[in-house]
Scaffold this active site. Sequence first.
Site, PDB file in Angstrom:
ATOM      1  N   HIS A 269       0.837  -1.207   0.000  1.00  0.00           N
ATOM      2  CA  HIS A 269       0.000   0.000   0.000  1.00  0.00           C
ATOM      3  C   HIS A 269       0.872   1.257   0.000  1.00  0.00           C
ATOM      4  O   HIS A 269       0.690   2.146  -0.848  1.00  0.00           O
ATOM      5  CB  HIS A 269      -0.908  -0.013   1.234  1.00  0.00           C
ATOM      6  CG  HIS A 269      -1.762   1.204   1.379  1.00  0.00           C
ATOM      7  ND1 HIS A 269      -3.089   1.223   1.017  1.00  0.00           N
ATOM      8  CD2 HIS A 269      -1.485   2.459   1.837  1.00  0.00           C
ATOM      9  CE1 HIS A 269      -3.589   2.432   1.241  1.00  0.00           C
ATOM     10  NE2 HIS A 269      -2.629   3.201   1.742  1.00  0.00           N
ATOM     11  N   GLU A 270       1.795   1.318   0.949  1.00  0.00           N
ATOM     12  CA  GLU A 270       2.634   2.512   1.029  1.00  0.00           C
ATOM     13  C   GLU A 270       3.527   2.646  -0.202  1.00  0.00           C
ATOM     14  O   GLU A 270       3.812   3.760  -0.654  1.00  0.00           O
ATOM     15  CB  GLU A 270       3.474   2.495   2.306  1.00  0.00           C
ATOM     16  CG  GLU A 270       2.649   2.534   3.589  1.00  0.00           C
ATOM     17  CD  GLU A 270       1.654   3.684   3.620  1.00  0.00           C
ATOM     18  OE1 GLU A 270       1.911   4.733   3.008  1.00  0.00           O
ATOM     19  OE2 GLU A 270       0.604   3.526   4.268  1.00  0.00           O
TER      20      GLU A 270
ATOM     21  N   HIS B 296       1.720   4.446  -2.872  1.00  0.00           N
ATOM     22  CA  HIS B 296       1.901   5.893  -2.711  1.00  0.00           C
ATOM     23  C   HIS B 296       3.285   6.307  -3.227  1.00  0.00           C
ATOM     24  O   HIS B 296       3.437   7.349  -3.872  1.00  0.00           O
ATOM     25  CB  HIS B 296       1.809   6.272  -1.231  1.00  0.00           C
ATOM     26  CG  HIS B 296       0.420   6.339  -0.679  1.00  0.00           C
ATOM     27  ND1 HIS B 296      -0.581   7.078  -1.258  1.00  0.00           N
ATOM     28  CD2 HIS B 296      -0.127   5.769   0.438  1.00  0.00           C
ATOM     29  CE1 HIS B 296      -1.687   6.968  -0.529  1.00  0.00           C
ATOM     30  NE2 HIS B 296      -1.434   6.178   0.498  1.00  0.00           N
TER      31      HIS B 296
ATOM     32  N   HIS C  60       3.345   6.684  -6.813  1.00  0.00           N
ATOM     33  CA  HIS C  60       2.648   7.907  -7.214  1.00  0.00           C
ATOM     34  C   HIS C  60       3.606   9.098  -7.200  1.00  0.00           C
ATOM     35  O   HIS C  60       3.533   9.984  -8.056  1.00  0.00           O
ATOM     36  CB  HIS C  60       1.481   8.147  -6.254  1.00  0.00           C
ATOM     37  CG  HIS C  60       0.388   9.005  -6.799  1.00  0.00           C
ATOM     38  ND1 HIS C  60      -0.647   9.469  -6.034  1.00  0.00           N
ATOM     39  CD2 HIS C  60       0.162   9.500  -8.042  1.00  0.00           C
ATOM     40  CE1 HIS C  60      -1.468  10.195  -6.764  1.00  0.00           C
ATOM     41  NE2 HIS C  60      -0.993  10.233  -7.994  1.00  0.00           N
TER      42      HIS C  60
END
Length: 678
Positions: free
Chosen positions: A466-467, A470, A473
């Site tokens: 999940h991190e 990010h 991104h």
Amino acid sequence: MNIADNPLLQDWNTPQQLPPFDAIRAEHFIPALEVLFTQHLAEIDALAQRTDAPSFANTAAAFDASGLRLERATLLLSNLVASASTPALQAVERDTAPLLARHQNQVLMHAGFFLRLDQVHQQRLALELSEEQRRLLERIHTDFVRAGAKLQGEQRQRFAELQTQLAELQTSFRQNLLADEAEYALSVGDDQLDGLPGFALDGARAAAAERKLPGHVFTLSRASVLAFLGFSSQRGLREQLWRAWTSRGEHAERDNRPLARRILALRAELAGLLGYANFADYALANRMAGTPQAVEQLMRQVWEPAKQSCARELELLRAEARRLGEPEDIQPWDWYYLAEKVRQSQYALDDAEIKPYFSLDNMIAAMFDVAGRLFGLSFVERAGLPRYHPDVRVWEVYRGAELIGVFYGDNFARQGKRSGAWMHLFRQQARNGGKTLPVVINNNNFVKSSHGPTLLSFDDVRTLFHEFGHGMHGLLSDVEYRSLSGPNTPRDYVELPSQLFENWALEPALLAKHARHADSGEAIPQALIAKILAARSFNQGFETVRYAASTLIDLALHLRNDVDGVDIAAFEAEQRQSLGVPDAVGMNHRPPHFQHIFASDGYAAGYYVYIWAEVLEAEAFAAFKERGDAFDPELADKLRRYIYSAGDSREQSQAFRAFRGRDPDAAAMLRKRGLLGA
């Protein structure tokens, strides 16, 4: 201190201009910020005093390129106080919070500059601007208006005062919580270790050693708490740890409840100055959802199915309690323990069996593998690059032969580091005013092994991915303007790249390659992968109710405009009863420790964003499933162009539609959570 020797005011002659951590001390920040505030305001004054006609280039683009040295220092400070805090840094954070808020007010209420900006904005339809240029102009103009640039007289002054007071209160809230988490330690005797698997004991020994205590210590880091609640047979100790975990932020010497009440009151007043009925209306006007009603509509689709699923799960736990001779009056400190027993019996799935296949190093290799196959990225670890703690690892990131950024990984819990998991930036990608490469950091709070590899639960693996979503991104950002770079998107969209990336952690081919036993090196058996996949929706009623309850109470708090005298504890209890939150379930976050909404305003009235983004990510990953290839090259290229690289350069609904070919529907998300039939 000689200002000329302050490293925060100098060029950083380090590889990739990374922060020279060894040279920077807490006492450097306030003198440097005073200089940098003055320099930044001088830049804005100069833009306001131009005598040529206002244009996109000399207003919006020029504003975007201003304050680079100040941003460099503030990003560094925010990273250090979150990841490697000390009493000296905490004092700096307290002292600088109002200074930063005051400076932001001076910039965003700069009458001379806003006059020119507003003139360009009024002409925007007649200007020949690209889509990204229009987005930048709209974004900056909106930011100024939402920061009170159109207010006059006493209202203008009061708005600035509110921002400063909020910065101070939010900092105090955050520091109270950090202190509660740092101080607590549950020492467990050798005769109280029954049921705890090796990985939990290993982490508890490491935590004890860090605190210079004997034996085994469990802390309030999430991984430590869940390991104990999930496996310890000591019901009394489970209750003790659960109560410590859920009462963070409400102890007499550091009580966050009056802070939360005051924060809510000031936010409501701030929203009222801008003409909004309440803070929720104000916050949501700048997000994809748009209105509280849109959030409530989504949550209504989730709440009742989640409660029904949770009720079925509770009956399974009661049956398991009967079988074990445990009390059938299930309490919150029983849920994780009994759920683990049910998971083992129904799915033959045991975390103690799973964890040896998920070493941290192997899972880092797995997520890098996904980034390589989807986006053509490679990661080269550089031991000699600057870092602020020995646990931190640093990689240069390449796309083909081109260096596109630097990635920091800080994965272990320790004192002085806040709880949870998060991504942050030391530097944003942009090309305006010169090409800058992003410097991205992922923080996790895994329990470090005292010997051998650190082993992760599958929930930990999902957090890691999940991190890193990010992180992708930030690293893949490919825009002109830093105001639109990477995760500078609405909060209910910024979770799409992260939640979407979690899906690849479940890819059987990836698991077969990287999930290898820590002792034998053997690949994870296909049968165990099948069990993990089959159990994906297990306990999702419980998890969804906990999340949704926190979301709905967050929204209810911020819909009020009469909160100055509200009793936070009583309001929470009333809302839980009204919603029908089962006592045995509780909430992900209670208000006294709800950092998302009270440590800053980023997620205030916005904890819903995770499920909003989950609607988007379930639809997005369904595109890969429809192709029958989780690494389909055409889809991966569209994913990079429209989702991971676009930042805020395109309106989010249009960007999603460009990737998926249609608007999202909530059904895929509900099916994924097991809240709808297949």
